[in-house]
Design an enzyme around this catalytic site. Structure first.
Site, PDB file in Angstrom:
ATOM      1  N   HIS A  92       0.815  -1.211   0.000  1.00 36.16           N
ATOM      2  CA  HIS A  92       0.000   0.000   0.000  1.00 36.16           C
ATOM      3  C   HIS A  92       0.854   1.268   0.000  1.00 36.16           C
ATOM      4  CE1 HIS A  92      -4.176  -1.674   1.190  1.00 36.16           C
ATOM      5  NE2 HIS A  92      -3.502  -2.545   0.455  1.00 36.16           N
ATOM      6  N   HIS A 277      -1.989 -12.598  -2.293  1.00 36.49           N
ATOM      7  CA  HIS A 277      -3.070 -13.288  -1.593  1.00 36.49           C
ATOM      8  C   HIS A 277      -2.726 -14.734  -1.260  1.00 36.49           C
ATOM      9  CE1 HIS A 277      -6.246 -10.191  -3.093  1.00 36.49           C
ATOM     10  NE2 HIS A 277      -5.322  -9.672  -2.311  1.00 36.49           N
TER      11      HIS A 277
END
EC number: 1.11.1.21
Length: 748
Positions: A92, A277
């Site tokens: 992020h 993920h």
């Protein structure tokens, strides 16, 4: 009662109605004075590169590795490992980058400041940064927060069994929020209506892939440039689907556009989503109304931490972050191919998290008990997926890549390693800026490689001889200065791309950009290439002059001549050392976003825009890292040197074009001239003698703003004064030299 008690302070410095409140469309010149020495607490002579290179990077990584499993009671680690949290933190930090203007990204450590520290997509990353503080404290200024964020992400991956591609340090911290980054016009978190509500023309990717990095893709949603995120406060796409609609196919359209605008192709996109993920989980233990204000709105006693959670213990199994409660794999703290095994091994159906968010689980109870609980070893769960994960299965192009990665795990690992490295280093510019022992040796095309200097450089005598050749070539001052400016002014301080080094102005796509006046450019380059060939052919010992150097040198020679004709004998600084890149080293699609569709310095607008030209000038100047005085003096100098792209010669306020005088400023603010709009849109103007009515000049909005805006007029008055000619020439040369050397990282 004392007088002091009767007359309390109701207002403080900076409070009250501001100029921005009164005039919201005012020119924001403060964008050109961000991150000054006044905000930097480090010593003026602090050298971050030197400090970082003195660091024992292996020791830092060892400390980070210990931190990964040192679970703290105040914020327990999921599955006993902080790795997934730190991967999200690094992701992020870097993931705000967008290729359209090069802004965002990890390079400044901006995740520490508003708005990013309080974005809805960054919930709980305040805790990740606090977990890192003991290590930052230990090593101090030898490693910036910006570098530490990315290094920690790498170590997180490595401690979970993944081999990373490498790490380059060199990201220097800033000490205040960036003000120049446009995050969108929405006034509510997770709003997305305005960024899709504007009908601006945007390029569509063609079959060859040109435009994919910065244009829209098929799918009917027209995302405003230069934005990449689909909603205010998200890093990428909505994991539940577009606007919360759990449609995997529609999600694939958003994913493709968003990741393309972050400079990622389909293969890199699949690798990043699946690789990221493979680890960890999302958090949605309860309804969002249990979560308190974000860090910027939290109370003082919370000391910069936000999102205080009143659900259960507020941490561990009771954590609420995105509202989704998803664990993708059976080994969430170990690198594996299990994400693809689950994605393709089950049929999926829609369900909702405890917080009410859309997510997916295997049909018919398949996979029950295959996924561990993050905090209770006695509990097991079914695997789960996000709508944006299922998109990788339903989109034909993504599905093909995903199955190939599923069947070839080594290829997947390599693709993820490279994509992760690109994600975390994309805004750092060329490889020469990377620091440390883990910099990969391989040159990557997205780094805009330039050959290393492999020959003796020209000396002062050579420079003098080349200047004479250039000035005797028949090319005008305007042509020489225009070409040098066109070559250097592609630089973007945001992601350190562009600039004169590499001489890519002679290559596709730059040679064909409208702003570069291709016919004139081809003429100038042909002459300069002839001078280069003649010079290099006569040298011994391998001495050469690159075209990149010669283009800049020619501009410098022209300025010296122009100053001389104004009565000033000057030498414009020049430092050789640029090299020429090849077309094979130049990714045409990747360079397309660098095209100046507006350049106020050359009075160029490719088309009409909703944003006024003078505001676009500030955007361009900020990307060039210019201050307001530097921008002002450059405009004045380039105008009198007859540098422009319009036939009307807007802004050439002199009867001696090609001579370096302060005529632009003197004539602009002369009260003997009355200005009138000459187009309905007020994009062009004519200046008339107040007494005779005779037309004297024509101008653009960019030209007139230097007499209209109060701050810019104040600067213009400095250069218009009778005693300012010497200062004007000095300041113009200094600003010119700065622009010519913006990409000379070898000199810094």
């Amino acid at each position: 009662m004392s007088n002091e008690a009767k007359c309390p302070f109701n207002h403080t410095a900076g409070s009250g109605t501001t100029n921005q409140d009164w005039w919201p469309k005012r020119l924001r010149l403060e964008l050109l004075s961000q991150h000054s020495a006044k905000t930097n607490p480090l010593d003026p002579d602090f050298d971050y590169a030197k400090a970082f290179n003195s660091l024992d990077l292996a020791a830092v990584k060892q400390d980070l590795a210990k931190l990964m499993t040192d679970s703290q009671d105040w914020w327990p680690a999921d599955f006993g490992h902080y790795g997934p949290l730190f991967i999200r933190m690094a992701w992020h930090s870097a993931g705000t980058y967008r290729v359209g203007d090069g802004r965002g990204g990890a390079g400044r450590g901006q995740q520490r400041f508003a708005p990013l520290n309080s974005w809805p997509d960054n919930v709980s990353l305040d805790k990740a940064r606090r977990l890192l503080w003991p290590i930052k404290k230990k090593y101090g200024n030898k490693i910036s927060w910006a570098d530490l964020f990315i290094l920690t992400g790498n170590v997180a991956l490595e401690t979970m069994g993944f081999k990373t591609f490498g790490f380059g340090g060199g990201r220097e911290d800033t000490w205040e929020p960036d003000q120049d980054v446009y995050w969108g016009d929405e006034k509510t978190w997770l709003g997305g209506d305005l960024r899709y509500g504007k009908n601006e023309a945007q390029p569509v990717a063609d079959k060859a892939g040109h435009g994919k990095e910065h244009g829209r893709t098929d799918g009917g949603r027209n995302l405003e440039n230069p934005l990449a995120a689909v909603q205010m406060g998200l890093i990428y796409v909505n994991p539940e689907g577009p606007d919360g609609n759990p449609d995997p196919q529609a999600s694939a359209h958003d994913i493709r556009e968003t990741f393309a605008r972050m400079a990622m192709n389909d293969e890199e996109t699949v690798a990043l989503i699946a690789g990221g993920h493979t680890f960890g989980k999302t958090h949605g233990a309860g309804p969002a109304d249990n979560v308190g204000p974000e860090p910027e709105a939290a109370e003082l006693e919370n000391q910069g931490l936000g999102w205080k959670n009143s659900f259960g213990t507020g941490k561990g199994s009771d954590t609420i972050t995105s509202g989704l409660e998803v664990t993708w794999t059976s080994t969430p703290t170990k690198w594996s191919n299990n994400f693809f095994w689950n994605l393709f091994g089950y049929e999926w159906e829609l369900t909702k998290s405890p917080a009410g968010a859309h997510q997916w689980i295997p049909k018919h109870g398949a996979g029950a008990g295959s996924v561990p609980d993050a905090h209770d070893p006695s509990k097991r769960h079914v695997p789960s997926m996000l709508t944006s994960d299922i998109a990788l299965r339903v989109d034909p192009a993504y599905e093909k890549i995903a199955r190939r990665f599923f069947e070839n795990p080594d290829e997947f690992a390599d693709a993820f390693a490279r994509a992760w490295f690109k994600l975390t280093h994309r805004d750092m510019g060329p490889r020469v800026r990377y620091l440390g022992p883990e910099v990969p040796a391989e040159d990557l095309i997205w780094q805009d490689p330039i050959p290393k200097v492999n020959h003796p450089l020209v000396d002062d005598q050579d420079v003098a001889a080349l200047k004479q050749k250039v000035l005797a070539s028949g090319l005008s001052v305007s042509e020489l200065v225009s070409t040098a400016w066109a070559s250097a002014s592609t630089f973007r301080g945001s992601d350190k791309r562009g600039g004169a080094n590499g001489a890519r102005i002679r290559l596709a796509p730059q040679k064909d950009w409208a702003v570069n006046q291709p016919e004139q450019l081809a003429k100038v380059l042909k002459v300069l290439e002839g001078i280069q060939a003649d010079f290099n052919g006569k040298q011994s010992g391998g001495k050469k002059v690159s075209l990149a150097d010669l283009i800049v040198l020619a501009g410098c020679a022209a300025i010296e001549q122009a100053a001389g004709q104004a009565g000033h004998k000057v030498t414009v600084p020049f430092t050789a050392g640029r090299m020429d890149a090849s077309q094979e080293q130049t990714d045409v699609a990747s360079f397309a976003p660098l095209e100046p569709v507006h350049d106020g310095f050359r009075n160029f607008l490719k088309s009409r825009y909703d944003v006024p030209a003078e505001h676009l000038l500030i955007d361009r100047a900020q990307l060039l890292t210019l201050t307001a005085p530097e921008m002002t003096v450059l405009i004045g100098g380039l105008r009198v040197l007859d540098v422009h792209t319009d036939k009307e010669k807007h802004g050439v306020f002199t009867d001696r074009p090609g001579v370096l005088t302060n005529d632009f400023f003197r004539n602009l603010i002369d009260m003997g001239t009355e200005w009138k709009p000459s187009s309905p849109a007020r994009e062009s103007f004519t200046g008339h003698d107040r007494k005779t009515g005779k037309q004297k000049w024509t101008a653009s909005r960019v030209d007139l703003v230097f007499g209209s805006n109060s701050q810019l007029r104040a600067l213009s008055e400095v250069y218009a004064s009778d005693d300012a000619q010497d200062k004007f020439v000095r300041d113009f040369i200094a600003a010119w030299t700065k622009v010519m050397n913006l990409d000379r990282f070898d000199l810094k």
